[in-house]
Write an enzyme that holds these catalytic residues in place. Structure first.
Site, PDB file in Angstrom:
ATOM      1  N   HIS A  74      37.021 -14.856  85.388  1.00 23.16           N
ATOM      2  CA  HIS A  74      36.329 -13.705  84.852  1.00 23.16           C
ATOM      3  C   HIS A  74      36.159 -13.775  83.558  1.00 23.16           C
ATOM      4  O   HIS A  74      34.917 -13.090  83.209  1.00 23.16           O
ATOM      5  CB  HIS A  74      37.420 -12.601  85.331  1.00 23.16           C
ATOM      6  CG  HIS A  74      37.059 -11.169  84.683  1.00 23.16           C
ATOM      7  ND1 HIS A  74      37.715 -10.407  83.888  1.00 23.16           N
ATOM      8  CD2 HIS A  74      36.067 -10.557  85.010  1.00 23.16           C
ATOM      9  CE1 HIS A  74      37.139  -9.313  83.817  1.00 23.16           C
ATOM     10  NE2 HIS A  74      35.973  -9.306  84.348  1.00 23.16           N
ATOM     11  N   GLU A  77      33.056 -15.369  83.135  1.00 25.78           N
ATOM     12  CA  GLU A  77      31.873 -14.569  83.534  1.00 25.78           C
ATOM     13  C   GLU A  77      31.092 -13.688  82.212  1.00 25.78           C
ATOM     14  O   GLU A  77      30.020 -13.736  82.112  1.00 25.78           O
ATOM     15  CB  GLU A  77      32.143 -13.625  84.464  1.00 25.78           C
ATOM     16  CG  GLU A  77      31.217 -12.748  84.894  1.00 25.78           C
ATOM     17  CD  GLU A  77      31.740 -11.460  85.711  1.00 25.78           C
ATOM     18  OE1 GLU A  77      31.410 -10.424  85.504  1.00 25.78           O
ATOM     19  OE2 GLU A  77      32.738 -11.688  86.626  1.00 25.78           O
ATOM     20  N   GLU A 154      39.471  -4.266  78.982  1.00 28.58           N
ATOM     21  CA  GLU A 154      39.345  -4.049  80.431  1.00 28.58           C
ATOM     22  C   GLU A 154      40.545  -3.809  81.246  1.00 28.58           C
ATOM     23  O   GLU A 154      40.753  -3.100  82.458  1.00 28.58           O
ATOM     24  CB  GLU A 154      38.298  -5.213  80.959  1.00 28.58           C
ATOM     25  CG  GLU A 154      38.053  -4.710  82.358  1.00 28.58           C
ATOM     26  CD  GLU A 154      36.855  -5.917  82.926  1.00 28.58           C
ATOM     27  OE1 GLU A 154      36.692  -5.778  84.114  1.00 28.58           O
ATOM     28  OE2 GLU A 154      36.455  -6.702  81.950  1.00 28.58           O
TER      29      GLU A 154
END
Length: 454
Positions: A74, A77, A154
């Protein structure tokens, strides 16, 4: 970047939406090809509008991460939206927007995907840009540090700050103990904090290559058009020669401590909730009827207002205000079957669980009526039929299927498997999949519990 924090919904979509595609004679005319460097191509023609959805899927997800490097799939990404040799930092998405398009990306256990939706005449530009960042990404310490902080924030806001997300993380850690799925897609905070430019570079060189990717284009194009553009922009990229390492799924589905609920008590919780996850065996084409029956079982149990659980727990007995179920077998490793409920005021978790267990026992010992079976099959199709009207949905369906080894023909034929499911198939699926010792139960509450029974 699209957040990875929708595994429940994404997983459900990936399995159930296959049904919406119709039979091979009714579905989209999907075409495939492959470049010499290993890049696979799937084209889904749709000429209703002069636009296309361009997606590049990589066969790498969080379950492929090196031990101790959780979250790097992730994390990477995010890095893919930074600069390349010819695209300045932050300019990728800005360029797409200036050309009138939209772009995003997402990461799961088994894959990472990047997409743009844009006018057909800009398709070549999208390929040019994706090819650029496939092998010319700039990875520097300062860039890595910035994105690492973004990921940590996040995690703070979407997991650590949300009791329901924390409970889901804890449940899956127990359910999939000993396998790659025990680690959350976003990763563990302590390991994210240590990710560095060397980790990112190694990950990039290992997985971001044409022979580890699938190009999916849906829209106003033919295979010949896509193939010509792909050859121009992707054809010269060098393959890695390193396919994804084979993972080993659990064959013993027993969950340690299955008879003790995972309890999360948090003062921020305003509405208690109950959930149970069952560990499913790895999907096998030889057993596809059984997995199709699991989809039908989930629909009969938890399919909206007509589901057995809703009619019994919410309407008849007033024990819950909401309840549902879903089955997710569209993974490389073990799947999940989930039942969830929100108890009515003053209803204890134990009473709610007993009522749910009673319904499960009924499904395991008695065949469902022909009417219930017919309604469930029809609902699986009708709820998702609108997916055929969306380029993005079609690209998602066939791309995610390719990531777990399913061909377009497999996707299109799934509705035949649903059609063939019998009442006895549903009963056998309930017997095989809904075993207490293959499950873990979670209680989310605002008060400390005195007991921990499921």
């Amino acid at each position: 970047m699209t957040s990875l924090f929708k595994p429940l919904y994404a997983a459900l979509f990936c399995v159930a939406v296959l049904v919406a595609c119709g039979k091979p004679t009714d579905g989209p005319k999907v075409e495939t090809a492959k470049l010499e460097n290993g890049l696979e191509i799937i084209v889904i023609p749709d000429f209703r509008a002069d636009v296309v959805t361009h997606m590049l899927w990589y066969r790498v997800g969080s379950a492929d991460e090196p031990k101790g490097k959780s979250g790097i799939a992730h994390f990477f990404e995010h890095l893919m939206f930074r600069g390349t040799e010819n695209i300045p930092p932050g300019e990728f998405s800005k360029t797409v927007a200036r050309l009138g398009g939209q772009d995003n990306a997402f990461t799961s256990y088994d894959y990472t995907a990047y997409f743009q939706r844009i006018a057909k005449d800009k398709l070549g530009k999208m390929m040019e840009m994706e090819a650029e960042r496939m092998q010319k990404l700039i990875i520097q310490d300062e860039i890595v540090a910035i994105e690492r902080d973004v990921i940590l924030e996040e995690r703070s806001s979407r997991v650590d700050g949300r009791p329901a997300s924390l409970l889901g993380e804890q449940l899956r850690h127990r359910l999939h103990k000993g396998t790659a799925y025990e680690v959350p897609v976003i990763g563990w905070r302590a390991e994210i904090e240590k990710l560095n430019a060397v980790d990112a570079t190694n990950f990039y060189h290992r997985y971001y290559a044409p022979d580890n990717a699938v190009l999916v284009v849906a829209g106003a194009v033919t295979l010949d058009e896509v193939l010509a553009l792909a050859q121009t922009h992707y054809g010269d990229l060098q393959p890695s020669g390193q396919p994804r390492a084979r993972r080993i799924a659990a064959t013993d589905l027993t969950v340690a401590g299955f008879d003790q609920a995972e309890v999360l008590a948090d003062a921020r919780v305003r509405q208690p909730s109950w959930q149970r996850l069952y560990r499913l065996p790895q999907y096998s084409s030889a057993d596809k009827r059984q997995f199709a029956a699991a989809d039908v079982l989930a629909e009969i149990l938890g399919g909206g207002l007509t589901g057995r659980l809703y009619q019994t727990l919410v309407v008849a007995r007033k024990l819950a205000v909401n309840v549902g179920a879903y089955s997710d077998s569209s993974r490389l490793d073990n799947g999940e079957f989930m039942i969830y409920a929100v108890p009515a005021p003053q209803v204890e978790f134990a009473e709610l669980a007993r009522a749910i267990d009673d319904e499960i026992t009924t499904m395991q010992t008695a065949e469902v009526s022909a009417d219930s079976l017919r309604r469930a099959k029809r609902q699986l199709v009708s709820d998702l039929v609108f997916a055929r009207d969306s380029q993005q949905s079609m690209a998602n369906i066939f791309g995610s299927a390719a990531m777990i080894g399913l061909s377009p023909d497999d996707v299109l034929a799934w509705v035949d498997e649903i059609d063939a499911v019998t009442a006895n198939d549903v009963r056998r699926a309930a017997q095989a999949f809904l075993k207490p010792h293959h499950s873990v139960t979670g209680h989310l509450t605002g008060e400390m519990e005195t007991g921990g029974q499921p």
